[in-house]
Design a protein around this motif. Sequence first.
Motif: not given
Lengths: 233, 399
Positions: A107, A177, A180-181, A184, A189-191, B230, B233-238, B240-242, B245-247, B249
């Motif tokens: 990343r 996107q 947001m990434c 994150w 972890f915002i929406d 964490k 979640v971050k590993k699958n961030a894209r 989830l965002i796509e 889905a919002t985590p 914690i």
Amino acid sequence: MDATIYIVEDDNTLCRELARILELQGYEVRSCAAGEFARAAELALEQGADMAIVDLALPDSDGHAICRDIRRSSNMPIMMLTSSTSEFDEVMSINLGADDYVSKPYRPSVLLARVQALLRRANPQLEAGTRLEHGGVVLDIARSQVSYRDETADIGRNEMRILRLLMMHAGRIVTRQDLMCEIWDSDEFIDDNTLTVNVNRLRHTLGSIGVPGGFLITRRGQGYQVLAPRDGE
Amino acid sequence: MQGEEPSRSTEVGDPVCDLTCGSTHASASDSARSSERRWTFAKFLVAHAPAAVISLIAALAVCSMMAAFGCSASEIAIVAIVLAIALAVAVAVQFARTRRYYSQLAEMSELLDEPWLLASMVEQPEQLEARVSYDAIDTICGASARRVAAADRNMEEYRQYVEAWMHEVKVPLAAAQLVAHRIGGMDAAEVNVELEKVGAQLENALYYARMLTLDNDFSVRRVSLLECVKAAVKKNARFLIEHGATPKIDVREDDVVLADPKWLEFVLGQLVVNSAKYGARNVVFSVAGRGATPAQSGPAQAQSRRRTVLVVTDDGDGIAPQDVPRVFERGFTGANGRRQGSSTGMGLYMCARICKETNLSIDLYSEEGSGTRVEIGFPIERDLLESSDVLANSNLSNS
């Protein structure tokens, strides 16, 4: 003074992309040519590198060996790039003198943050990578401040990351996107709604120091973009 | 999700939800073992009853004939006693000669986790019939052991192949993601999402291959639950965002558990991707029953009295009641999977298997239309140290 980073990576694309990301951030980048890996440690020192990034899985020689060689003659920070998720490699790296390791896939923001942390620890005077400038707007990442002409304002962490990403890709659209990434990655972890709120807050702050309204624009259905007056002409 | 959950998946290890793991634990799912000893003197007598009866009849015949020949009562008595002693000795000798072999055979064949070792756990007998059976067993054991060793070797080679291949693929994948990041824009973001999916599938394949050779491959230590959550979640961030889905914690920094961090991250990643795939807007991570403290309420209470429980709750589509007891089955896709059309049915199976191997409990509760809740239970240290299985199979160290 800009820090020089020496990359030892055999895959061309990866090497090029890593270099690009680092250069964008303001660092000087040198890399090891193919076939020269056996002398990588020597070359790194010759080129006056302040820090080395070494890939663990190299064809000509062992990443661990290069790390050891560099460490033998220098105290510069070394970051290992690993592909495996095996502990053995990680422990070996640390034992041989590496300061940090990052596993593929990378990343970019994480990589940059860690490079920055290593450099700052090793040499607090090095300033590169902590300031971005575009269209007269200056973002000081270390202090989380944005300046325009004579005015300076503090900005929050999320807003800072948003502005940094936008400025790194100045002139191009950055998707919601992507933003947001990016946030994150810093464990916030915002929406979707919160992103909008953050961008609006950023806009407000920029406005308060006199930045023209056309600097940060919304591309409906696509994302956001920063423009300087000369962009888009 | 509101109060009552009408469907509950049974804990891994129960007969309904048992896993056939192949290799060493297959015997666990065999039909109920008898705990009584198979080879006893009483049973021996019963088995040899015909011979005994005939001998008795012969003895009686002899005595009657002696009486017919005019022998005295005492003479008949002496002959009867001699015959009786002879019979008893014959039975005793026969029993003694083979007792050791057959009782060992009966006992060992029930106890052994790896039945193909039977021939080497039993002393070679001398007696004819016993020897015949022993030789047959020896032949079978030899052949089985070779087969098992070959299978294990094949699996290990396959795992190494998958690891090597995966590392190769990760390079262009990483490069492609960096290029997409540099290009920026809508199209590149879409590409990045797809690349992340490829990466996730690769991870699945790798972990599946590792799981098949799991015996020595995990190292249990103290890990921060928060860091694992964490990271997953971050590993699958894209992804989830796509999926929007919002985590959330709600795990503390000092929530430390005993687990293998890589495997735990994998499991959490699976859960979070499932939640997103099946319509969750929010995925909440919380902790119940921290150590010895009892949890609030609900079916988890009994278990959480002695363990820390990580609870993953989502507000997605939920799972149909008839599907819930089967979610951990290998290859099970259920109504949801078929609707989505993209499920391999392996995700939850792997989670259950991994939890079982690393001494964690996993339970799933769901209500269609409301959402799903998964609870993962971690043993407290005392439990773990007492479990000799885990000690033998893992490196226990302070992080």
